[in-house]
Scaffold this active site. Sequence first.
Site, PDB file in Angstrom:
ATOM      1  N   ARG A   1      -8.326  -5.885 -12.605  1.00 31.47           N
ATOM      2  CA  ARG A   1      -8.879  -4.758 -11.822  1.00 31.47           C
ATOM      3  C   ARG A   1      -8.724  -5.032 -10.327  1.00 31.47           C
ATOM      4  O   ARG A   1      -8.445  -4.139  -9.528  1.00 31.47           O
ATOM      5  CB  ARG A   1     -10.338  -4.494 -12.185  1.00 31.47           C
ATOM      6  CG  ARG A   1     -10.994  -3.478 -11.249  1.00 31.47           C
ATOM      7  CD  ARG A   1     -12.146  -2.679 -11.843  1.00 31.47           C
ATOM      8  NE  ARG A   1     -13.047  -3.442 -12.668  1.00 31.47           N
ATOM      9  CZ  ARG A   1     -13.973  -4.292 -12.232  1.00 31.47           C
ATOM     10  NH1 ARG A   1     -14.130  -4.499 -10.937  1.00 31.47           N
ATOM     11  NH2 ARG A   1     -14.747  -4.938 -13.078  1.00 31.47           N
TER      12      ARG A   1
ATOM     13  N   TYR B   1      -0.998  19.943  -0.917  1.00 30.69           N
ATOM     14  CA  TYR B   1      -0.869  19.829  -2.372  1.00 30.69           C
ATOM     15  C   TYR B   1      -2.157  20.373  -3.025  1.00 30.69           C
ATOM     16  O   TYR B   1      -3.261  20.026  -2.597  1.00 30.69           O
ATOM     17  CB  TYR B   1      -0.657  18.358  -2.728  1.00 30.69           C
ATOM     18  CG  TYR B   1      -0.602  18.111  -4.203  1.00 30.69           C
ATOM     19  CD1 TYR B   1       0.457  18.588  -4.957  1.00 30.69           C
ATOM     20  CD2 TYR B   1      -1.624  17.430  -4.863  1.00 30.69           C
ATOM     21  CE1 TYR B   1       0.507  18.388  -6.330  1.00 30.69           C
ATOM     22  CE2 TYR B   1      -1.580  17.221  -6.222  1.00 30.69           C
ATOM     23  CZ  TYR B   1      -0.520  17.706  -6.951  1.00 30.69           C
ATOM     24  OH  TYR B   1      -0.474  17.515  -8.310  1.00 30.69           O
TER      25      TYR B   1
ATOM     26  N   ASP C   1      -0.013  12.175   3.990  1.00 27.14           N
ATOM     27  CA  ASP C   1       0.540  12.151   2.634  1.00 27.14           C
ATOM     28  C   ASP C   1       2.056  12.258   2.788  1.00 27.14           C
ATOM     29  O   ASP C   1       2.586  13.300   3.179  1.00 27.14           O
ATOM     30  CB  ASP C   1      -0.028  13.327   1.821  1.00 27.14           C
ATOM     31  CG  ASP C   1       0.486  13.344   0.374  1.00 27.14           C
ATOM     32  OD1 ASP C   1       1.588  12.825   0.120  1.00 27.14           O
ATOM     33  OD2 ASP C   1      -0.213  13.907  -0.483  1.00 27.14           O
TER      34      ASP C   1
ATOM     35  N   LYS D   1       6.456  10.952  -8.056  1.00 27.67           N
ATOM     36  CA  LYS D   1       7.557  11.828  -7.667  1.00 27.67           C
ATOM     37  C   LYS D   1       8.799  11.004  -7.317  1.00 27.67           C
ATOM     38  O   LYS D   1       9.438  10.473  -8.196  1.00 27.67           O
ATOM     39  CB  LYS D   1       7.116  12.725  -6.507  1.00 27.67           C
ATOM     40  CG  LYS D   1       5.715  13.329  -6.681  1.00 27.67           C
ATOM     41  CD  LYS D   1       5.619  14.331  -7.797  1.00 27.67           C
ATOM     42  CE  LYS D   1       4.185  14.734  -8.135  1.00 27.67           C
ATOM     43  NZ  LYS D   1       3.309  15.092  -7.042  1.00 27.67           N
TER      44      LYS D   1
HETATM   45  C1  LIG Z   1       1.947  15.181  -6.863  1.00 28.74           C
HETATM   46  C2  LIG Z   1       1.345  15.044  -5.510  1.00 28.74           C
HETATM   47  C3  LIG Z   1       0.095  14.428  -5.343  1.00 28.74           C
HETATM   48  C4  LIG Z   1      -0.726  13.923  -6.503  1.00 28.74           C
HETATM   49  O1  LIG Z   1      -0.120  12.877  -7.175  1.00 28.74           O
HETATM   50  P1  LIG Z   1      -0.266  12.573  -8.757  1.00 28.74           P
HETATM   51  O2  LIG Z   1       0.569  11.364  -8.927  1.00 28.74           O
HETATM   52  O3  LIG Z   1       0.239  13.773  -9.496  1.00 28.74           O
HETATM   53  O4  LIG Z   1      -1.718  12.343  -9.025  1.00 28.74           O
HETATM   54  C5  LIG Z   1      -0.387  14.278  -4.049  1.00 28.74           C
HETATM   55  N1  LIG Z   1       0.299  14.749  -2.986  1.00 28.74           N
HETATM   56  C6  LIG Z   1       1.483  15.369  -3.115  1.00 28.74           C
HETATM   57  C7  LIG Z   1       2.193  15.863  -1.894  1.00 28.74           C
HETATM   58  C8  LIG Z   1       2.054  15.542  -4.372  1.00 28.74           C
HETATM   59  O5  LIG Z   1       3.231  16.161  -4.491  1.00 28.74           O
END
Ligand SMILES: *Cc1c(COP(=O)(O)O)cnc(C)c1O
Length: 319
Positions: free
Chosen positions: A50, A102, A174, A199
């Site tokens: 953890r 998002y 982000d 992604k």
């Molecule tokens: C997909 C996404 C998230 C969230 O991520 P997950 O891995 O699906 O939890 C956050 N920010 C952006 C810009 C995203 O495209």
Amino acid sequence: MAYQFETRCLYGEERRSDLHPYGAIAAPIYQTATFSHPGIGESTGYNYTRESNPTRAELEQIISSMEGAVDTVACSAGMAAISLCLELFHTGDHIVCSEDLYGGSVRIFQTIGEQRGRSFSFVNTADEEAVERAVTEQTKALYIETPSNPTMQITDLRKMRQIADRNHLLLIVDNTFLSPYFQNPIAFGADLVIHSGTKFLGGHNDTLAGFLCASRTDLAEKIRYLYKTTGSGLAPFDSFLMLRGIKTLAVRMERQQENALAIAQWLRQQETIRKVFYVGLPDHPGYEVNRRQARGFGSMLSFQTERRKRPEKSWRESV
Ligand SMILES: *Cc1c(COP(=O)(O)O)cnc(C)c1O
């Protein structure tokens, strides 16, 4: 001398021949919850997964190297990283966000975030005056996506840093859409960088992961404490899949960008398409700003269709 980006995707800051037992080149999957100690008061450096795990630590080191961060925590999803980031704020704190975020981020801010007494303003962060106007005595952070999802708005990170400095705010970016291959927000003053590793970083549609990168040790220490306390760490096997995906990040990003530009140019020529939002088109309003802070445009695009007359029959009736 620092490695080239492509090499850092494989090794991070340094390639050590003694990194893995038996000279293994690929990181072994340390599928273990606990680690034994050589003796009383002694540790191998690992105690409990953890808190930390060697497979995950290798991944975190590589992400830190790609983003120019002092430390990165690998989480079970992008949303877990965003949730961890939210834990840095308390009742009464206010955060100014890009209006075009998002959807999952909007949901966590407006439900859990607001229920716990934090408040959020959603503004067009491409407009620095709008950002400055939204800042109050309670504001603690700016939370940015550039390009934004889904309309690909570009926010000037240098200007956000100036606003953050004037008002003693954290700048959180982000960076999922461009990935560290095309953009490194810490170099433009971001305090924290978030990724959905699901992604581009993972790149194979087979693993959920998220990253929270810190630019300073004081923030890194707070985040490490929250991380081991809340248990949002990425599993060893999923850490391995991320390591494997990242090896090809550079070639994938280049090809996807090429494809996106071709699609954007094609869409533009279609009569039924009213508008194409792609940062790589020179008449995109954020084209110049993006060029000053990123090494590419990425491969995310969106478009608006011509509003068509409704068909006489809906598809439900016609099948
Ligand atoms: C997909 C996404 C998230 C969230 O991520 P997950 O891995 O699906 O939890 C956050 N920010 C952006 C810009 C995203 O495209």
